[in-house]
Motif scaffolding. Structure first.
Motif, PDB file in Angstrom:
ATOM      1  N   ASP A   1       2.657   3.086   2.866  1.00 29.73           N
ATOM      2  CA  ASP A   1       1.674   4.165   2.790  1.00 29.73           C
ATOM      3  C   ASP A   1       2.316   5.527   2.561  1.00 29.73           C
ATOM      4  O   ASP A   1       1.838   6.528   3.103  1.00 29.73           O
TER       5      ASP A   1
ATOM      6  N   HIS B   1       1.134   5.502  -2.156  1.00 28.99           N
ATOM      7  CA  HIS B   1       0.521   6.476  -3.074  1.00 28.99           C
ATOM      8  C   HIS B   1       1.613   7.154  -3.884  1.00 28.99           C
ATOM      9  O   HIS B   1       2.344   8.005  -3.357  1.00 28.99           O
TER      10      HIS B   1
ATOM     11  N   HIS C   1      -4.921  -0.030   6.491  1.00 31.34           N
ATOM     12  CA  HIS C   1      -4.979   0.391   7.899  1.00 31.34           C
ATOM     13  C   HIS C   1      -5.761  -0.570   8.795  1.00 31.34           C
ATOM     14  O   HIS C   1      -5.181  -1.281   9.572  1.00 31.34           O
TER      15      HIS C   1
ATOM     16  N   HIS D   1      -9.230   2.283   1.673  1.00 26.85           N
ATOM     17  CA  HIS D   1      -8.813   2.484   3.067  1.00 26.85           C
ATOM     18  C   HIS D   1      -9.977   2.156   3.993  1.00 26.85           C
ATOM     19  O   HIS D   1     -11.125   2.443   3.671  1.00 26.85           O
TER      20      HIS D   1
ATOM     21  N   HIS E   1       0.829  -1.216   0.000  1.00 25.97           N
ATOM     22  CA  HIS E   1       0.000   0.000   0.000  1.00 25.97           C
ATOM     23  C   HIS E   1       0.864   1.267   0.000  1.00 25.97           C
ATOM     24  O   HIS E   1       1.564   1.535   0.978  1.00 25.97           O
TER      25      HIS E   1
HETATM   26 FE    FE Z   1      -3.008   5.152   2.075  1.00 28.22          FE
END
Ligand code: FE
Ligand code: GUN
Length: 456
Positions: A321, A76, A270, A231, A74
């Motif tokens: 993340d 971005h 998460h 998420h 995970h």
């Molecule tokens: Fe994220």
């Protein structure tokens, strides 16, 4: 079978089972360059004797550790420039730093930064990652091109959001355009580059999606047999908002459940503040979890009770993340996971610590299983595709060549050293499907074909 054979010599270490470490000191892997698969694994001296020297191109040596490539479940892509920015919690951080940055992820920035991003992943020893792009089709397309050129094993999706989005479209149009553009990217990229790429439908999170958008995403994923990422239950303020926006749902997980988003091809980022019903439902649907410990601390989101979620049967991988997590370095993410579970034992009576070798499992085979390619990658078994990271051990022991000799250390100690002191400075090489995608000294963006400074 069979192309030229590559012989990789080093200390082999992998963790196919949570809590167990396998180790072959001065071992070797033979990789068929035509298929990229591991065809033999074992003692270096034995393998060397068994094959005529002309048949094998040997690289490496006892000073290297050869490990399954690291898996980041995970992150971005467009957010990387914003790491370590701000000190707020999730929702204000998104508004203040992230949406403006993603809004700016147009073609020029995507063209410039995507190749650098994938180079950096490989430099950190990450062979596989699932990523979110921004909301745009054209810059996501460029990011896919860069992913293909990098040779990495990548899942990627255009962020879908139709509530409070940052784009230029009229609200009425966003829903249909978001679905259409995602579908067209999926048609173009899913399973491209010899199957190394996946299209991942990426509704951002319930706060920024209508239920029609989420249902639409779920239908498309089903139609094309593709995965989903979003998420879930990261932050208490976020959970309150979801309760208000989706009053019809039992809880946050139920929103995704009712929209058809849960299942074994879904990775949920998460999952910190889940109630028992939610945990049971996620386990029942075999939905997958991305544990993002560095991010959870950075945004003060909370600490995941990892032992309890695992005991309930959830399959968990580790995610950087980025940019809520400040590093692409999965060794750092493993360390954070270990330290947070340790910290829980200080104040929670029954909390169980996480051993370094367990974190290593989560970041290798565990992550590969979460992403659905555990049969192809994640361990050093014969028949697996050779997704590997080669670590130069003298770069992580104190005093380098004058310090403790790697062969004096136990396999557990070597993995702990990687976790506490590993990173790009110690990555000698990274391989995906038997092809070298990074070698120490490589500079971006020219990657694998250039000769690196290392001998491997
Ligand atoms: Fe994220
Ligand atoms: N929840 C929704 N979007 C995001 C994001 O970009 N980062 C994190 N950490 N959580 C999110």
């Amino acid at each position: 079978m069979s192309g030229e054979l590559l012989g990789l010599r080093g200390h082999l270490l992998d963790a196919p089972v949570f809590g167990q470490l396998r180790s072959w000191r001065d071992g070797a892997l033979l990789i068929d360059s035509a298929t990229g698969k591991i065809v033999e694994m074992g003692d270096h001296a034995l393998l060397k004797r068994r094959h005529r020297p002309q048949k094998v191109r040997w690289v490496g040596g006892p000073e290297f550790a050869i490990l399954p490539g690291l898996v980041d479940v995970h992150a971005h892509l467009p957010q990387y420039p914003a790491v370590a920015r701000g000190d707020g919690e999730l929702l204000p951080w998104l508004r203040q730093y992230i949406f403006p940055l993603e809004r700016d992820f147009a073609k020029p920035r995507a063209a410039l930064q995507s190749p650098l991003f994938f180079h950096d992943l490989a430099r950190h020893g990450t062979t596989s990652a699932w990523l979110y792009s921004a909301i745009y089709e054209d810059s996501t397309d460029l990011a896919f091109e860069a992913a293909a050129a990098s040779g990495l094993r990548i899942g990627l999706g255009k962020v879908m959001m139709d509530v409070g989005s940052y784009g230029p479209l009229q609200p009425k149009k966003i829903l249909s355009v978001s679905l259409l553009e995602s579908e067209s990217l999926c048609k173009k990229w899913h399973n491209a580059n010899g199957g190394l790429l996946r299209y991942v439908f990426s509704p951002r999170f319930a706060v920024s999606c209508s239920d029609r958008l989420m249902r639409g995403a779920a239908e498309l994923a089903k139609q094309y047999g593709t995965p989903i990422q979003t998420h879930l239950s990261e932050n208490l303020g976020e959970i309150e908002k979801v309760k208000f926006q989706f009053a019809w749902a039992k809880d946050y997980t139920d929103v995704y459940d009712q929209c058809g988003l849960l299942g074994p091809q879904t990775v949920l980022g998460h999952c910190i503040h889940l109630n028992p019903r939610e945990v049971a439902r996620l386990a029942e649907t075999d939905s997958r979890v991305a544990h993002c410990p560095t991010s959870n601390i950075y945004l003060a989101s909370g600490i995941m009770p990892l032992d309890r979620w695992r005991a309930a049967g959830l399959k968990i991988g580790l995610g950087s993340d980025v940019a809520a997590g400040p590093e692409l370095n999965m060794w750092m993410v493993m360390r954070s996971a270990v330290e947070q579970q340790r910290a829980r034992t200080f104040y929670e009576k029954d909390a169980r610590p996480l051993k370094p070798i367990e974190a290593f499992h989560l970041a290798t085979f565990g992550g590969a299983e979460v992403l659905g390619h555990g049969r192809e990658t994640g361990t050093l078994d014969v028949g697996k595709e050779a997704d590997l990271v080669v670590v130069e051990l003298d770069k992580i022991v104190p005093y380098g060549k004058s310090g403790p000799r790697p062969h004096e250390l136990s396999p557990q100690d070597l993995i702990a050293l990687c976790i506490y002191r590993g990173g790009p400075h110690a990555t000698a090489a990274t391989y995906v499907r038997g092809r070298r995608v990074y070698a120490a000294g490589d500079t971006p963006p020219q990657l694998a074909e250039e000769a690196g400074a290392g001998n491997i």
